[in-house]
Motif scaffolding. Structure first.
Motif, PDB file in Angstrom:
ATOM      1  N   UNK A   1     -13.832  11.247  -4.380  1.00 42.32           N
ATOM      2  CA  UNK A   1     -14.276  12.537  -4.952  1.00 42.32           C
ATOM      3  C   UNK A   1     -13.633  12.868  -6.236  1.00 42.32           C
ATOM      4  N   UNK A   2     -14.477  13.296  -7.104  1.00 38.03           N
ATOM      5  CA  UNK A   2     -14.082  13.919  -8.493  1.00 38.03           C
ATOM      6  C   UNK A   2     -15.032  13.790  -9.482  1.00 38.03           C
ATOM      7  N   UNK A   3     -15.078  14.784 -10.212  1.00 39.43           N
ATOM      8  CA  UNK A   3     -16.032  15.016 -11.336  1.00 39.43           C
ATOM      9  C   UNK A   3     -15.898  14.269 -12.608  1.00 39.43           C
ATOM     10  N   UNK A   4     -16.838  13.729 -12.977  1.00 37.82           N
ATOM     11  CA  UNK A   4     -16.856  13.313 -14.627  1.00 37.82           C
ATOM     12  C   UNK A   4     -16.341  11.921 -14.601  1.00 37.82           C
ATOM     13  N   UNK A   5     -16.049  11.110 -13.688  1.00 32.07           N
ATOM     14  CA  UNK A   5     -15.753   9.632 -13.794  1.00 32.07           C
ATOM     15  C   UNK A   5     -16.781   8.941 -14.013  1.00 32.07           C
ATOM     16  N   UNK A   6     -16.795   8.070 -14.860  1.00 26.73           N
ATOM     17  CA  UNK A   6     -17.894   7.281 -15.716  1.00 26.73           C
ATOM     18  C   UNK A   6     -17.580   5.907 -16.001  1.00 26.73           C
ATOM     19  N   UNK A   7     -18.441   4.966 -16.066  1.00 25.59           N
ATOM     20  CA  UNK A   7     -18.363   3.568 -16.284  1.00 25.59           C
ATOM     21  C   UNK A   7     -17.257   3.600 -17.604  1.00 25.59           C
ATOM     22  N   UNK A   8     -16.305   2.570 -17.517  1.00 29.05           N
ATOM     23  CA  UNK A   8     -15.338   2.365 -18.490  1.00 29.05           C
ATOM     24  C   UNK A   8     -14.186   3.141 -18.210  1.00 29.05           C
ATOM     25  N   UNK A   9     -14.072   3.964 -17.562  1.00 31.80           N
ATOM     26  CA  UNK A   9     -12.954   5.188 -17.332  1.00 31.80           C
ATOM     27  C   UNK A   9     -12.178   4.084 -16.322  1.00 31.80           C
ATOM     28  N   UNK A  10     -10.747   4.597 -16.214  1.00 38.24           N
ATOM     29  CA  UNK A  10      -9.675   3.776 -15.586  1.00 38.24           C
ATOM     30  C   UNK A  10      -9.149   4.679 -14.520  1.00 38.24           C
ATOM     31  N   UNK A  11      -8.850   4.133 -13.229  1.00 31.36           N
ATOM     32  CA  UNK A  11      -8.407   4.507 -12.034  1.00 31.36           C
ATOM     33  C   UNK A  11      -6.911   4.013 -11.746  1.00 31.36           C
ATOM     34  N   UNK A  12      -5.949   4.855 -11.542  1.00 32.79           N
ATOM     35  CA  UNK A  12      -4.784   4.317 -11.161  1.00 32.79           C
ATOM     36  C   UNK A  12      -4.563   4.607  -9.632  1.00 32.79           C
ATOM     37  N   UNK A  13      -4.298   3.622  -8.973  1.00 32.42           N
ATOM     38  CA  UNK A  13      -4.287   3.560  -7.407  1.00 32.42           C
ATOM     39  C   UNK A  13      -2.720   3.103  -7.014  1.00 32.42           C
ATOM     40  N   UNK A  14      -2.124   3.509  -5.796  1.00 33.68           N
ATOM     41  CA  UNK A  14      -0.841   3.122  -5.523  1.00 33.68           C
ATOM     42  C   UNK A  14      -0.985   2.039  -4.443  1.00 33.68           C
ATOM     43  N   UNK A  15      -0.363   0.841  -4.849  1.00 33.58           N
ATOM     44  CA  UNK A  15      -0.399  -0.028  -3.595  1.00 33.58           C
ATOM     45  C   UNK A  15       1.021  -0.394  -3.310  1.00 33.58           C
ATOM     46  N   UNK A  16       1.668   0.213  -2.193  1.00 34.09           N
ATOM     47  CA  UNK A  16       2.897   0.102  -1.793  1.00 34.09           C
ATOM     48  C   UNK A  16       3.732   0.826  -2.562  1.00 34.09           C
TER      49      UNK A  16
ATOM     50  N   UNK B   1      -4.805   8.537  -9.302  1.00 35.09           N
ATOM     51  CA  UNK B   1      -4.885   8.710  -7.673  1.00 35.09           C
ATOM     52  C   UNK B   1      -3.819   8.451  -6.703  1.00 35.09           C
ATOM     53  N   UNK B   2      -2.574   8.217  -7.549  1.00 39.38           N
ATOM     54  CA  UNK B   2      -1.524   7.889  -6.772  1.00 39.38           C
ATOM     55  C   UNK B   2      -0.942   8.787  -5.923  1.00 39.38           C
ATOM     56  N   UNK B   3      -1.369  10.002  -6.267  1.00 41.97           N
ATOM     57  CA  UNK B   3      -0.746  11.052  -5.200  1.00 41.97           C
ATOM     58  C   UNK B   3      -1.860  11.666  -4.098  1.00 41.97           C
ATOM     59  N   UNK B   4      -2.634  10.739  -3.964  1.00 41.51           N
ATOM     60  CA  UNK B   4      -3.750  10.798  -3.016  1.00 41.51           C
ATOM     61  C   UNK B   4      -3.390   9.669  -1.957  1.00 41.51           C
ATOM     62  N   UNK B   5      -3.821   9.924  -0.766  1.00 39.44           N
ATOM     63  CA  UNK B   5      -3.529   9.074   0.641  1.00 39.44           C
ATOM     64  C   UNK B   5      -4.996   8.309   0.538  1.00 39.44           C
ATOM     65  N   UNK B   6      -4.622   6.915   0.550  1.00 41.56           N
ATOM     66  CA  UNK B   6      -5.874   6.030   0.777  1.00 41.56           C
ATOM     67  C   UNK B   6      -5.944   6.016   2.256  1.00 41.56           C
ATOM     68  N   UNK B   7      -7.532   6.044   2.589  1.00 39.61           N
ATOM     69  CA  UNK B   7      -7.736   6.229   4.031  1.00 39.61           C
ATOM     70  C   UNK B   7      -8.136   7.461   4.332  1.00 39.61           C
ATOM     71  N   UNK B   8      -7.560   8.633   3.747  1.00 42.62           N
ATOM     72  CA  UNK B   8      -7.722   9.965   3.973  1.00 42.62           C
ATOM     73  C   UNK B   8      -8.396  10.555   2.935  1.00 42.62           C
ATOM     74  N   UNK B   9      -7.817  10.292   1.686  1.00 42.45           N
ATOM     75  CA  UNK B   9      -8.521  11.191   0.579  1.00 42.45           C
ATOM     76  C   UNK B   9      -9.723  10.100  -0.130  1.00 42.45           C
ATOM     77  N   UNK B  10      -9.352   8.812  -0.173  1.00 40.72           N
ATOM     78  CA  UNK B  10     -10.317   7.812  -0.840  1.00 40.72           C
ATOM     79  C   UNK B  10     -10.264   6.720   0.237  1.00 40.72           C
ATOM     80  N   UNK B  11     -11.205   5.832  -0.025  1.00 34.92           N
ATOM     81  CA  UNK B  11     -11.536   4.542   0.456  1.00 34.92           C
ATOM     82  C   UNK B  11     -11.367   3.303  -0.381  1.00 34.92           C
TER      83      UNK B  11
END
Length: 106
Positions: A60-75, A35-45
């Protein structure tokens, strides 16, 4: 061909068992969602919780389940989180809220 006493072909039994095991292992594999290409506060919270070791994310996104990983950009750094729990909304069906825990990644 090998048959059991009941006349069932053993090859069919082994093939069915093989397909069942293969299907189970495919479902148990974790995936990583970037999710690093998405904008926090606009595309996700994303809101930090539990002394910044965990957080709640709505996205938003299909198929995400327990145990999966999400990469976010923090600065300028990327943070990797693992999905501890996820609930999908009924409308829209690809919107969800998840509890994530930090597994630190740069």
């Amino acid at each position: 061909m090998s048959y059991t006493r009941s006349g069932i072909n053993l090859n069919i039994i082994f093939l069915s068992l093989y397909k069942f095991i293969l299907k189970k292992t495919k479902h148990s594999q974790t995936k990583t969602y970037d999710y690093t290409q998405y904008v926090g506060g606009r595309d996700y919270v994303f809101e930090l919780a539990d002394n910044q070791a965990k957080g709640y994310m709505t996205g938003q996104g299909k198929g995400i389940k327990r145990g999966d990983y999400i990469i976010l950009c923090n600065g300028s750094k990327s943070c990797r989180y693992q999905v501890e729990d996820i609930d999908y909304y009924s409308e829209p069906p690809d919107m969800w809220i998840a509890l994530l825990h930090d597994v630190t990644f740069e």
